[in-house]
Each structure stands twice: as structure tokens, then as C-alpha cells.
Motif scaffolding. Structure first.
Motif, PDB file in Angstrom:
ATOM      1  N   ALA A 132       0.833  -1.205   0.000  1.00 10.09           N
ATOM      2  CA  ALA A 132       0.000   0.000   0.000  1.00 10.09           C
ATOM      3  C   ALA A 132       0.865   1.251   0.000  1.00 10.09           C
ATOM      4  N   GLY A 133       1.993   1.185   0.724  1.00 11.14           N
ATOM      5  CA  GLY A 133       2.899   2.328   0.784  1.00 11.14           C
ATOM      6  C   GLY A 133       3.573   2.598  -0.540  1.00 11.14           C
ATOM      7  N   ALA A 134       3.943   1.532  -1.266  1.00 11.71           N
ATOM      8  CA  ALA A 134       4.576   1.698  -2.564  1.00 11.71           C
ATOM      9  C   ALA A 134       3.643   2.386  -3.541  1.00 11.71           C
ATOM     10  N   ALA A 135       2.360   1.992  -3.501  1.00 14.91           N
ATOM     11  CA  ALA A 135       1.376   2.622  -4.386  1.00 14.91           C
ATOM     12  C   ALA A 135       1.169   4.085  -3.997  1.00 14.91           C
ATOM     13  N   ALA A 136       1.158   4.354  -2.673  1.00 15.34           N
ATOM     14  CA  ALA A 136       0.910   5.717  -2.195  1.00 15.34           C
ATOM     15  C   ALA A 136       2.079   6.648  -2.458  1.00 15.34           C
ATOM     16  N   ALA A 137       3.263   6.076  -2.717  1.00 17.28           N
ATOM     17  CA  ALA A 137       4.457   6.908  -2.928  1.00 17.28           C
ATOM     18  C   ALA A 137       4.301   7.825  -4.141  1.00 17.28           C
ATOM     19  N   ASP A 143      -4.699   6.316  -3.599  1.00 18.68           N
ATOM     20  CA  ASP A 143      -3.673   5.439  -3.042  1.00 18.68           C
ATOM     21  C   ASP A 143      -3.286   5.881  -1.633  1.00 18.68           C
ATOM     22  N   LEU A 144      -3.218   7.205  -1.413  1.00 18.17           N
ATOM     23  CA  LEU A 144      -2.951   7.711  -0.064  1.00 18.17           C
ATOM     24  C   LEU A 144      -4.080   7.300   0.881  1.00 18.17           C
ATOM     25  N   ARG A 145      -5.311   7.404   0.389  1.00 20.96           N
ATOM     26  CA  ARG A 145      -6.467   6.996   1.197  1.00 20.96           C
ATOM     27  C   ARG A 145      -6.421   5.514   1.520  1.00 20.96           C
ATOM     28  N   ASN A 146      -6.130   4.677   0.527  1.00 22.08           N
ATOM     29  CA  ASN A 146      -6.115   3.238   0.732  1.00 22.08           C
ATOM     30  C   ASN A 146      -5.071   2.831   1.756  1.00 22.08           C
ATOM     31  N   LYS A 147      -3.897   3.450   1.681  1.00 22.10           N
ATOM     32  CA  LYS A 147      -2.853   3.142   2.664  1.00 22.10           C
ATOM     33  C   LYS A 147      -3.315   3.528   4.066  1.00 22.10           C
ATOM     34  N   PRO A 195       2.827   4.343  12.670  1.00 17.43           N
ATOM     35  CA  PRO A 195       2.645   4.139  11.219  1.00 17.43           C
ATOM     36  C   PRO A 195       1.258   4.562  10.736  1.00 17.43           C
ATOM     37  N   ALA A 196       0.219   4.217  11.503  1.00 16.10           N
ATOM     38  CA  ALA A 196      -1.135   4.627  11.119  1.00 16.10           C
ATOM     39  C   ALA A 196      -1.281   6.136  11.208  1.00 16.10           C
ATOM     40  N   ALA A 197      -0.684   6.731  12.232  1.00 23.82           N
ATOM     41  CA  ALA A 197      -0.772   8.187  12.393  1.00 23.82           C
ATOM     42  C   ALA A 197      -0.139   8.902  11.206  1.00 23.82           C
ATOM     43  N   LEU A 198       1.013   8.421  10.756  1.00 24.13           N
ATOM     44  CA  LEU A 198       1.694   9.045   9.617  1.00 24.13           C
ATOM     45  C   LEU A 198       0.885   8.880   8.334  1.00 24.13           C
ATOM     46  N   ALA A 199       0.310   7.686   8.146  1.00 23.96           N
ATOM     47  CA  ALA A 199      -0.469   7.430   6.933  1.00 23.96           C
ATOM     48  C   ALA A 199      -1.723   8.298   6.901  1.00 23.96           C
ATOM     49  N   VAL A 200      -2.396   8.433   8.038  1.00 20.64           N
ATOM     50  CA  VAL A 200      -3.607   9.257   8.096  1.00 20.64           C
ATOM     51  C   VAL A 200      -3.266  10.732   7.900  1.00 20.64           C
ATOM     52  N   ASP A 201      -2.166  11.165   8.513  1.00 23.48           N
ATOM     53  CA  ASP A 201      -1.749  12.565   8.352  1.00 23.48           C
ATOM     54  C   ASP A 201      -1.422  12.868   6.888  1.00 23.48           C
ATOM     55  N   ASP A 202      -0.752  11.924   6.214  1.00 20.72           N
ATOM     56  CA  ASP A 202      -0.419  12.106   4.800  1.00 20.72           C
ATOM     57  C   ASP A 202      -1.686  12.210   3.963  1.00 20.72           C
ATOM     58  N   TRP A 203      -2.671  11.369   4.268  1.00 20.21           N
ATOM     59  CA  TRP A 203      -3.947  11.420   3.559  1.00 20.21           C
ATOM     60  C   TRP A 203      -4.651  12.756   3.786  1.00 20.21           C
ATOM     61  N   LEU A 204      -4.654  13.234   5.014  1.00 19.09           N
ATOM     62  CA  LEU A 204      -5.351  14.483   5.323  1.00 19.09           C
ATOM     63  C   LEU A 204      -4.656  15.694   4.690  1.00 19.09           C
ATOM     64  N   ARG A 205      -3.336  15.632   4.568  1.00 22.20           N
ATOM     65  CA  ARG A 205      -2.587  16.768   4.004  1.00 22.20           C
ATOM     66  C   ARG A 205      -2.585  16.765   2.483  1.00 22.20           C
TER      67      ARG A 205
END
Length: 308
Positions: A132-137, A143-147, A195-205
Motif C-alpha cells: 500500500a505504501g509503494a502505491a501511495a508513494a 492510493d494515499l487513502r487506501n494506505k 505508522p497509522a498516524a503518519l499514513a492518516v496525516d499524509d492522507w489528510l494533508r
């Protein structure tokens, strides 16, 4: 046979039961539909025997209803569920003075076979989130949402419906906790990791602003058109990711919930703490995961011990 095709008194009782489940028991629309499907099946069978009023229901009617379904090949788990629904319906009807005596007091159904839920090994979870991270990169919003969704599902063990219903304000980023509205409108607070916090923050930003519209509201996760993501979309995303692993029979978001619970217990978490995190009303439900952990222990023993 639909409720509209039932005799009037039977249909009226079914609708009253549905209103009771929604208004007094706080059951979701999905749960109410499931209950009414079972009750509708019972009342359709009763109507086929010439019964037109709930007061005419007898134990024999209920037993013949279950017997007919058993002969059609219905699973023991489904029979047990339908038996429980029938008992709930007749108990409600007695309280409402629709039925004088409860015909389901002596109704018995086969106990469902307990099966161990499918879980991922921790290394499979790592591969899942890395994929999921590779796709979100690439930075694509979906992809950011899915991760973020996958990380949060595994980090918290929330149900897919709970994830779909989350709002941005349900997050407490400073404490890394999440407010969850579970079954029966029961609220609980669940922690999540970095890890979840970083992924959610990336999605929100980076992700959510690209999809948000004037009608998005406070929904935490959005679909491609900016509306709140629905359960079907989440299930589809997780199913594709699990299929891509190629070495697991686990399917759907509930596999991540099972895995989160099992890995917590494997790591030494207290059973009651896991019960609170998962939002189980009964400790017996949570104890199923201890059986999973014991089975994994046995498998490891058989594979590693020279005299296993």
C-alpha cells in the motif's frame, strides 16, 4: 414472500418488531433488515400453514420452519441465528400482548460450529502495508487513502462500518486515539500507532483536499467523487490488496480485525483490554482469539520441535 404479501396481522407484527429494534434497541438499519429477513421467513412459513395471526404461532410451527430450512441445506450457524431471531421476536410479541404465551421458550437449534477466524501472519501484514505504501508513494489521492485505511484497520481492529462512519473530529492526533461509534451506538476510544498516524496525516494533508468537495462534510475518508467512502468500497480495496499477497486465504477488512486481535494477544495484551479495543459486548466473543493464538502456538511447535 415479502411483508406486503403476508396476512395483515403478521405483517403488522413484523413491522412493529423492526421499529422496536431500531428505536428502543438502537440497532442499525442493516441489522434491522437482517432480523426482518429472518422473521419474514418464519411468518411466511406460518402463513403457508394457514396461520394469519401471531397469536396462532405454536412451538410446532417454529420447529417445522427450522426443519424445512435444515433439509434445504442451511448451515448450522444460520439455523442457530434464525432460531435466536425467532426467540427475540416471540419474546417481544409477548411483552406487547400480541401473543399470550411464548411458543419459542422450548425452541432449540443446533449450536453453530466454532471456526477459527482467518488471520494474517505478521510478515504478511508487513507486506500488505508495504504494498500500500509503494502505491501511495506516487501521491495519487486514492492510493494515499487506501494506505491510511489499511493502516488504521489493522492498528485499531475497527469494523469496516465503523471506519466508513468516521469523521475527522473523531481523531485525536496528539494522543493518537480514535473515537469509534460501534454496535448499538456504543462509543469507545481506541489507540493507534505511529505508522497509522503518519499514513492518516499524509492522507489528510495531500489526499483528502484533492478529493474534497462542498458536500464532503466531515467524513474522514472520501470516495473518488468526494462523498463519504462506503463499506463496499473499503471491502473492495482490502480484498484486492489481500489477493495481491498471493499466499493467504484471508479476505476482506474483517481479516485485518482478526489479525489485529490475534497479534495483540500473541504479544501479551490483556484479554479484557482487547475486548475494549474491539468493542465486544461479551468477553466470550473475544476469547475466540485466544483459540487462534493457541492454534498458532501448536503449529509453531509442530514445525520447530524435533520430537513434536
Amino acid at each position: 414472500m415479502s411483508l406486503e404479501e403476508l396476512p395483515a396481522a403478521l405483517a403488522s407484527a413484523a413491522r412493529g418488531f423492526g421499529q422496536y429494534l431500531a428505536a428502543e434497541r438502537g440497532r442499525s438499519a442493516h441489522t434491522v433488515r437482517a432480523y426482518l429477513s429472518d422473521v419474514g421467513s418464519l411468518l411466511a412459513h406460518a402463513a403457508s400453514e394457514g396461520i394469519e395471526n401471531p397469536s396462532e404461532l405454536e412451538l410446532g410451527t417454529l420447529r417445522r420452519w427450522l426443519g424445512a430450512q435444515s433439509e434445504s441445506g442451511m448451515s448450522r450457524a444460520t439455523l442457530a441465528r434464525r432460531s435466536a431471531t425467532a426467540r427475540a421476536f416471540t419474546a417481544w410479541a409477548v411483552r406487547e400482548d400480541i401473543i399470550a404465551a411464548d411458543p419459542a421458550l422450548r425452541l432449540r437449534a443446533p449450536k453453530p460450529e466454532k471456526s477459527l477466524p482467518g488471520v494474517l501472519h505478521q510478515r504478511q501484514v508487513v507486506r500488505l502495508v508495504e504494498g500500500a505504501g509503494a502505491a501511495a508513494a506516487e501521491g495519487a489521492p486514492l492510493d494515499l487513502r487506501n494506505k491510511a485505511m489499511v493502516e488504521l484497520l489493522y492498528a485499531t481492529g475497527v469494523r469496516v462500518g465503523e471506519l466508513a462512519g468516521m469523521d475527522i473530529d473523531d481523531l485525536d492526533p496528539d494522543r493518537r486515539t480514535l473515537r469509534v461509534l460501534g454496535k448499538g451506538n456504543k462509543e469507545r476510544t481506541v489507540p493507534y500507532g505511529l505508522p497509522a498516524a503518519l499514513a492518516v496525516d499524509d492522507w489528510l494533508r495531500r489526499g483528502r483536499p484533492a478529493l474534497s468537495t462542498g458536500t464532503s462534510g466531515p467524513a474522514l475518508f472520501l470516495g473518488a467523487r468526494g462523498s463519504r467512502v462506503d463499506q463496499r468500497q473499503i471491502r473492495s480495496v482490502v480484498r484486492r490488496m489481500l489477493e495481491a499477497l498471493g499466499d493467504t486465504a484471508a479476505t476482506g477488512p474483517h481479516a485485518l480485525r482478526h489479525s489485529a486481535a490475534t497479534h495483540l494477544l500473541d504479544g501479551g495484551a490483556d484479554l479484557r483490554a482487547v475486548q475494549e479495543i474491539l468493542g465486544h459486548s461479551s468477553l466470550a466473543t473475544t476469547q475466540l482469539y485466544t483459540h487462534v493464538s493457541v492454534e498458532r502456538l501448536r503449529q509453531g511447535y509442530r514445525q520447530a520441535h524435533p520430537r513434536a
